[in-house]
Design a protein around this motif. Sequence first.
Motif, PDB file in Angstrom:
ATOM      1  N   GLY A   1       0.792  -1.219   0.000  1.00 57.57           N
ATOM      2  CA  GLY A   1       0.000   0.000   0.000  1.00 57.57           C
ATOM      3  C   GLY A   1       0.828   1.274   0.000  1.00 57.57           C
ATOM      4  O   GLY A   1       0.301   2.353  -0.313  1.00 57.57           O
ATOM      5  N   ASP A   2       2.128   1.196   0.346  1.00 57.36           N
ATOM      6  CA  ASP A   2       2.986   2.383   0.288  1.00 57.36           C
ATOM      7  C   ASP A   2       3.089   2.862  -1.160  1.00 57.36           C
ATOM      8  O   ASP A   2       3.185   2.052  -2.086  1.00 57.36           O
ATOM      9  N   THR A   3       3.088   4.161  -1.331  1.00 49.34           N
ATOM     10  CA  THR A   3       3.082   4.738  -2.674  1.00 49.34           C
ATOM     11  C   THR A   3       4.152   5.813  -2.769  1.00 49.34           C
ATOM     12  O   THR A   3       4.287   6.647  -1.876  1.00 49.34           O
ATOM     13  N   ILE A   4       4.893   5.787  -3.855  1.00 50.41           N
ATOM     14  CA  ILE A   4       5.964   6.760  -4.109  1.00 50.41           C
ATOM     15  C   ILE A   4       5.601   7.562  -5.347  1.00 50.41           C
ATOM     16  O   ILE A   4       5.085   7.019  -6.327  1.00 50.41           O
ATOM     17  N   LEU A   5       5.901   8.857  -5.303  1.00 51.85           N
ATOM     18  CA  LEU A   5       5.663   9.735  -6.440  1.00 51.85           C
ATOM     19  C   LEU A   5       6.983  10.371  -6.855  1.00 51.85           C
ATOM     20  O   LEU A   5       7.680  10.967  -6.038  1.00 51.85           O
ATOM     21  N   TYR A   6       7.319  10.230  -8.128  1.00 50.40           N
ATOM     22  CA  TYR A   6       8.452  10.937  -8.733  1.00 50.40           C
ATOM     23  C   TYR A   6       7.843  11.970  -9.672  1.00 50.40           C
ATOM     24  O   TYR A   6       6.892  11.665 -10.394  1.00 50.40           O
ATOM     25  N   TYR A   7       8.391  13.185  -9.671  1.00 45.05           N
ATOM     26  CA  TYR A   7       7.823  14.217 -10.532  1.00 45.05           C
ATOM     27  C   TYR A   7       8.907  15.175 -11.003  1.00 45.05           C
ATOM     28  O   TYR A   7       9.936  15.334 -10.362  1.00 45.05           O
ATOM     29  N   THR A   8       8.633  15.821 -12.129  1.00 48.50           N
ATOM     30  CA  THR A   8       9.541  16.842 -12.636  1.00 48.50           C
ATOM     31  C   THR A   8       9.078  18.214 -12.147  1.00 48.50           C
ATOM     32  O   THR A   8       7.914  18.406 -11.777  1.00 48.50           O
ATOM     33  N   ASP A   9       9.989  19.169 -12.177  1.00 44.85           N
ATOM     34  CA  ASP A   9       9.657  20.502 -11.702  1.00 44.85           C
ATOM     35  C   ASP A   9       8.619  21.203 -12.571  1.00 44.85           C
ATOM     36  O   ASP A   9       7.973  22.142 -12.122  1.00 44.85           O
TER      37      ASP A   9
ATOM     38  N   PHE B   1      -1.829  14.452  -3.875  1.00 47.95           N
ATOM     39  CA  PHE B   1      -1.281  13.097  -3.834  1.00 47.95           C
ATOM     40  C   PHE B   1      -1.802  12.344  -2.611  1.00 47.95           C
ATOM     41  O   PHE B   1      -2.223  11.197  -2.711  1.00 47.95           O
ATOM     42  N   GLY B   2      -1.794  12.986  -1.457  1.00 49.86           N
ATOM     43  CA  GLY B   2      -2.299  12.352  -0.243  1.00 49.86           C
ATOM     44  C   GLY B   2      -3.750  11.948  -0.374  1.00 49.86           C
ATOM     45  O   GLY B   2      -4.131  10.825  -0.010  1.00 49.86           O
ATOM     46  N   TRP B   3      -4.568  12.850  -0.919  1.00 50.32           N
ATOM     47  CA  TRP B   3      -5.983  12.542  -1.109  1.00 50.32           C
ATOM     48  C   TRP B   3      -6.149  11.367  -2.063  1.00 50.32           C
ATOM     49  O   TRP B   3      -6.930  10.447  -1.798  1.00 50.32           O
ATOM     50  N   ALA B   4      -5.418  11.403  -3.170  1.00 50.91           N
ATOM     51  CA  ALA B   4      -5.538  10.345  -4.175  1.00 50.91           C
ATOM     52  C   ALA B   4      -5.112   8.989  -3.615  1.00 50.91           C
ATOM     53  O   ALA B   4      -5.736   7.969  -3.909  1.00 50.91           O
ATOM     54  N   CYS B   5      -4.068   8.970  -2.794  1.00 52.51           N
ATOM     55  CA  CYS B   5      -3.599   7.709  -2.205  1.00 52.51           C
ATOM     56  C   CYS B   5      -4.625   7.132  -1.233  1.00 52.51           C
ATOM     57  O   CYS B   5      -4.729   5.912  -1.094  1.00 52.51           O
ATOM     58  N   GLN B   6      -5.370   8.001  -0.567  1.00 57.23           N
ATOM     59  CA  GLN B   6      -6.413   7.552   0.350  1.00 57.23           C
ATOM     60  C   GLN B   6      -7.650   7.062  -0.403  1.00 57.23           C
ATOM     61  O   GLN B   6      -8.416   6.262   0.116  1.00 57.23           O
ATOM     62  N   THR B   7      -7.834   7.543  -1.618  1.00 61.34           N
ATOM     63  CA  THR B   7      -9.059   7.300  -2.371  1.00 61.34           C
ATOM     64  C   THR B   7      -8.923   6.184  -3.405  1.00 61.34           C
ATOM     65  O   THR B   7      -9.874   5.424  -3.623  1.00 61.34           O
TER      66      THR B   7
ATOM     67  N   THR C   1      -6.700   2.902  -5.364  1.00 59.97           N
ATOM     68  CA  THR C   1      -5.697   1.847  -5.205  1.00 59.97           C
ATOM     69  C   THR C   1      -4.860   1.670  -6.468  1.00 59.97           C
ATOM     70  O   THR C   1      -3.739   1.192  -6.392  1.00 59.97           O
ATOM     71  N   ASP C   2      -5.390   2.064  -7.600  1.00 56.80           N
ATOM     72  CA  ASP C   2      -4.709   1.908  -8.884  1.00 56.80           C
ATOM     73  C   ASP C   2      -3.800   3.119  -9.141  1.00 56.80           C
ATOM     74  O   ASP C   2      -4.275   4.260  -9.134  1.00 56.80           O
ATOM     75  N   PRO C   3      -2.496   2.903  -9.371  1.00 56.93           N
ATOM     76  CA  PRO C   3      -1.591   4.018  -9.652  1.00 56.93           C
ATOM     77  C   PRO C   3      -2.034   4.895 -10.827  1.00 56.93           C
ATOM     78  O   PRO C   3      -1.806   6.106 -10.813  1.00 56.93           O
ATOM     79  N   ASN C   4      -2.681   4.300 -11.825  1.00 55.03           N
ATOM     80  CA  ASN C   4      -3.158   5.093 -12.961  1.00 55.03           C
ATOM     81  C   ASN C   4      -4.247   6.070 -12.543  1.00 55.03           C
ATOM     82  O   ASN C   4      -4.322   7.183 -13.074  1.00 55.03           O
ATOM     83  N   GLN C   5      -5.090   5.686 -11.604  1.00 56.30           N
ATOM     84  CA  GLN C   5      -6.108   6.600 -11.095  1.00 56.30           C
ATOM     85  C   GLN C   5      -5.462   7.755 -10.334  1.00 56.30           C
ATOM     86  O   GLN C   5      -5.925   8.891 -10.411  1.00 56.30           O
ATOM     87  N   ILE C   6      -4.395   7.457  -9.602  1.00 59.02           N
ATOM     88  CA  ILE C   6      -3.667   8.510  -8.887  1.00 59.02           C
ATOM     89  C   ILE C   6      -3.061   9.486  -9.891  1.00 59.02           C
ATOM     90  O   ILE C   6      -3.177  10.706  -9.733  1.00 59.02           O
ATOM     91  N   LEU C   7      -2.432   8.954 -10.936  1.00 54.26           N
ATOM     92  CA  LEU C   7      -1.870   9.810 -11.992  1.00 54.26           C
ATOM     93  C   LEU C   7      -2.944  10.690 -12.611  1.00 54.26           C
ATOM     94  O   LEU C   7      -2.754  11.898 -12.771  1.00 54.26           O
ATOM     95  N   ASP C   8      -4.062  10.088 -12.985  1.00 50.26           N
ATOM     96  CA  ASP C   8      -5.149  10.844 -13.605  1.00 50.26           C
ATOM     97  C   ASP C   8      -5.624  11.967 -12.684  1.00 50.26           C
ATOM     98  O   ASP C   8      -5.844  13.098 -13.129  1.00 50.26           O
ATOM     99  N   HIS C   9      -5.775  11.661 -11.404  1.00 47.91           N
ATOM    100  CA  HIS C   9      -6.224  12.666 -10.441  1.00 47.91           C
ATOM    101  C   HIS C   9      -5.233  13.829 -10.366  1.00 47.91           C
ATOM    102  O   HIS C   9      -5.643  14.999 -10.376  1.00 47.91           O
ATOM    103  N   LEU C  10      -3.947  13.525 -10.303  1.00 43.53           N
ATOM    104  CA  LEU C  10      -2.936  14.581 -10.197  1.00 43.53           C
ATOM    105  C   LEU C  10      -2.894  15.455 -11.451  1.00 43.53           C
ATOM    106  O   LEU C  10      -2.811  16.686 -11.360  1.00 43.53           O
ATOM    107  N   PHE C  11      -2.973  14.826 -12.621  1.00 41.89           N
ATOM    108  CA  PHE C  11      -2.984  15.612 -13.857  1.00 41.89           C
ATOM    109  C   PHE C  11      -4.264  16.445 -13.960  1.00 41.89           C
ATOM    110  O   PHE C  11      -4.231  17.590 -14.431  1.00 41.89           O
TER     111      PHE C  11
ATOM    112  N   VAL D   1       5.569   9.777 -12.086  1.00 43.86           N
ATOM    113  CA  VAL D   1       5.659   8.321 -11.998  1.00 43.86           C
ATOM    114  C   VAL D   1       5.116   7.949 -10.625  1.00 43.86           C
ATOM    115  O   VAL D   1       5.585   8.470  -9.607  1.00 43.86           O
ATOM    116  N   VAL D   2       4.131   7.076 -10.596  1.00 40.61           N
ATOM    117  CA  VAL D   2       3.566   6.593  -9.336  1.00 40.61           C
ATOM    118  C   VAL D   2       3.897   5.125  -9.207  1.00 40.61           C
ATOM    119  O   VAL D   2       3.639   4.327 -10.116  1.00 40.61           O
ATOM    120  N   VAL D   3       4.472   4.754  -8.060  1.00 39.95           N
ATOM    121  CA  VAL D   3       4.820   3.358  -7.771  1.00 39.95           C
ATOM    122  C   VAL D   3       4.098   2.965  -6.486  1.00 39.95           C
ATOM    123  O   VAL D   3       4.246   3.649  -5.465  1.00 39.95           O
TER     124      VAL D   3
END
Length: 91
Positions: free
Chosen positions: A18-26, A48-54, A56-66, A86-88
Amino acid sequence: GLDIDSEYEESRVQLFPGDTILYYTDGFTEAANRSGDRFEEENLSSAFGWACQTYTDPNQILDHLFDRVAEFIGPNNSHGDDMTLVVVRQQ
C-alpha cells in the motif's frame, strides 16, 4: 536541467503493501495559473495524499494529479514545460 553543484545522496527505505511513491519533474510544481501562482509542492502533496487515500490503482492517482494541475492552470492556459509523474505502489 542539470546543475553542476547538485549533490545527491543514497538512501534506502522499507516499503510495505500500500505504500506509494511519487516521482515528478519541476514542470509539474512550476505550472502556473493566469495570476502567475505556481502549483507548488504543497498542492501536489495535498492532491497526492488525497488520491492515495481514495484510489488503489496508480493510474487513477496519476489521472487525479494531472486533473488537479489542469484545473489549477485553467482552461486555455498553456504550460510550456514538460510535466512528468511516476507513481509506484507496493503490492
